[in-house]
Design a protein around this motif. Sequence first.
Motif, PDB file in Angstrom:
ATOM      1  N   ASP A 149      41.121 -10.295  60.082  1.00 16.36           N
ATOM      2  CA  ASP A 149      41.107  -9.499  58.848  1.00 16.36           C
ATOM      3  C   ASP A 149      41.939  -8.238  59.029  1.00 16.36           C
ATOM      4  O   ASP A 149      42.664  -7.811  58.128  1.00 16.36           O
ATOM      5  N   ASN A 152      45.792  -9.247  59.385  1.00 17.72           N
ATOM      6  CA  ASN A 152      46.365  -9.771  58.148  1.00 17.72           C
ATOM      7  C   ASN A 152      46.090  -8.888  56.944  1.00 17.72           C
ATOM      8  O   ASN A 152      46.504  -9.219  55.833  1.00 17.72           O
ATOM      9  N   THR A 154      43.503  -8.451  55.163  1.00 18.88           N
ATOM     10  CA  THR A 154      42.934  -9.307  54.126  1.00 18.88           C
ATOM     11  C   THR A 154      42.094  -8.506  53.152  1.00 18.88           C
ATOM     12  O   THR A 154      41.642  -7.397  53.456  1.00 18.88           O
ATOM     13  N   LYS A 155      41.891  -9.081  51.976  1.00 17.45           N
ATOM     14  CA  LYS A 155      40.963  -8.458  51.022  1.00 17.45           C
ATOM     15  C   LYS A 155      39.602  -9.155  51.124  1.00 17.45           C
ATOM     16  O   LYS A 155      39.077  -9.670  50.134  1.00 17.45           O
ATOM     17  N   HIS A 156      39.091  -9.170  52.350  1.00 15.40           N
ATOM     18  CA  HIS A 156      37.755  -9.706  52.590  1.00 15.40           C
ATOM     19  C   HIS A 156      36.767  -8.556  52.607  1.00 15.40           C
ATOM     20  O   HIS A 156      37.076  -7.461  53.050  1.00 15.40           O
ATOM     21  N   THR A 209      43.533  -2.821  55.544  1.00 15.85           N
ATOM     22  CA  THR A 209      43.749  -3.131  54.132  1.00 15.85           C
ATOM     23  C   THR A 209      43.679  -1.853  53.304  1.00 15.85           C
ATOM     24  O   THR A 209      44.517  -1.595  52.430  1.00 15.85           O
TER      25      THR A 209
END
Lengths: 410, 225
Positions: A149, A152, A154-156, A209
């Motif tokens: 996460d 990358n 990520t939008k987690h 992010t």
Amino acid sequence: MIFNKDSWKEIFDTIKKNKLRTFLSGFTVALGILIFIILFGLGNGLQSSFSMFFTDDQVNTIRVYPSTTTIPYRGYESKRQIKFTNDDVKKIKENFKGKIEDIVIRNTFYTQFSYKQQANGYQVRAVSPGHKEAEKTIIMKGRYLHEGDILNKTKHIVIGRLVEEDLFQKENALGKYIHENGNSWRVVGVFQDEGGDREERNLYVPYTTEQRMTNNDEVDQMIVVYDKNMSYEQSLTLEKELDAYIKNLKIISPKDNRGIYISNTGEEQENSRQFASVLQIIISFIGIGTLVAGVIGISNIMVFVVKERTKEIGIRKAIGASPRSIIAMILQESIFITMISGYTGLVVAILILNSIGDSLMDKYFISSPYIETSNAIWATIILIFFGALAGYLPARKAAKIKPIIALRDK
Amino acid sequence: MIDIEGLNKSYPIGNSSLHVLKGIDLKINEGELVAIMGSSGSGKSTLLNIIGMLDNYDSGSYKLDNVPIKDLDETKAAKYRNKFLGFVFQSFNLINYKTALENIALPLYYQGIPRNERQKVAQEYLKKVGLADWAEHLPSELSGGQKQRIAIARALASQPKVLLADEPTGALDSTTSEEVMDLIKQINNEGKTILVVTHEQDIANMCKRIITLKDGIIMTDMKTK
């Protein structure tokens, strides 16, 4: 004498026919034990509540926050806002290699999230994966953020148990998207936290992010996780070294008490440990005090009992009772009564403690009061012993009195 | 039975001492019924207490059934009292939470006699003093005369060699006094040696021998009729 059935019969007879006296001495002992055990048990409950409060977060961490300087230094004016960056974190990690295990990054912002018709404002923590350990976050379902996460960006998102309740009502949040300022975040995990409701209304996202979205590489808070095996003193030294290194790195005067804030959770732990031991001393003091009061109470009753029986003792001696049989009679009677009533007090007190359970938790911070069986039994033995001693002294005196003097007593 | 020679006893009062018995010589044979008379302060109660091993004496000698009684420790005195003596007091001195029967049985308890036998013996003596129907009554439910008869039964239960009665009728009216004295005489007729301390002449007259004490000395010692 003690195992003579006939002398016991004589004693039971006396006990049965002197109910008030029996009740008075028995009641004192039972009450003494009851109060001792209940106070001691409540004290123990208070103590376990405190240790529960202080073990929410990981203990081997030092938290570092940026602040504003108060002293001009090396060409910089005072009142300068300090900001940490990813670069600083990297430098610190390299410099303290071996001593520290991880530096957890935590940036905090506040925003509105929505899912279908539901919307609410929450605090979001943009963190690195080590945050899970530092905050002792417990994953209920799904997973926590991982290195993937971070890399990358990520939008987690990992949401608190109560956030799921708020937004998803009875739906399962896993795999669903929640929305914020035109961004959509995919829920990968739901957590709970022993820190309470407030902690469970947080959300976790990857800090990378968040940094990309705000277009900077700033870090609000560093949680330095050090070696678990470090002693408290060693952690204090590390704290000083960190302070010096970071002040040098960010060009802050070593004399400036502001600029950065550093707090060692080990220190908090140490403080609460000391607080707990002070509490333990107070509890022991109360316990001993109650016991002493109980012993004094029994002594008074026994002196009164023997005084009341002076004439009877004189009669018994006149018709042939030996001093030994007089002492044995009074002792056996008092030990018998204190044992029965001591045991009763013990059982009643333990029943009361058990029935209290967690009902006092919210108002008085007392959780599941208890007493170690050995402590309870020792207290009972002490009371019985002193009850017997308190009976023995006046009984010996009474047994020595000449019958004529005792008989003169009205 | 009782052999006393040159008995002296004084009580310390502050720095001086009060000489209560000044050389008493007294022999009492088995089966006698003796009254010891005297006004208060004459030393009659002190003499009875010494005979009853409730008090010590300073000098002289005292033998009871040929056993010298001198400087007994409390344990030994208790044993001798139980074996040799029965007491009857002016104020009865019954144990108020025990029934008539239990009071009578108590000396036997200290003799180590088993419970069943104690009960049996006590019943017997209760009958002897005419109170068989009052076995389960507490002293507070009995009249003065009844209480004293229970006390006499208790004193007899251990089968003592000598019965000592200290003003046994002092708390009783004249009719009851006579009844109690009749009982004492009856027991004497059965062969028991009895000493009665009294200050009442008519009570003394019911005994077989009267010894009068004054200021710690025996003034007269005579047989009645």
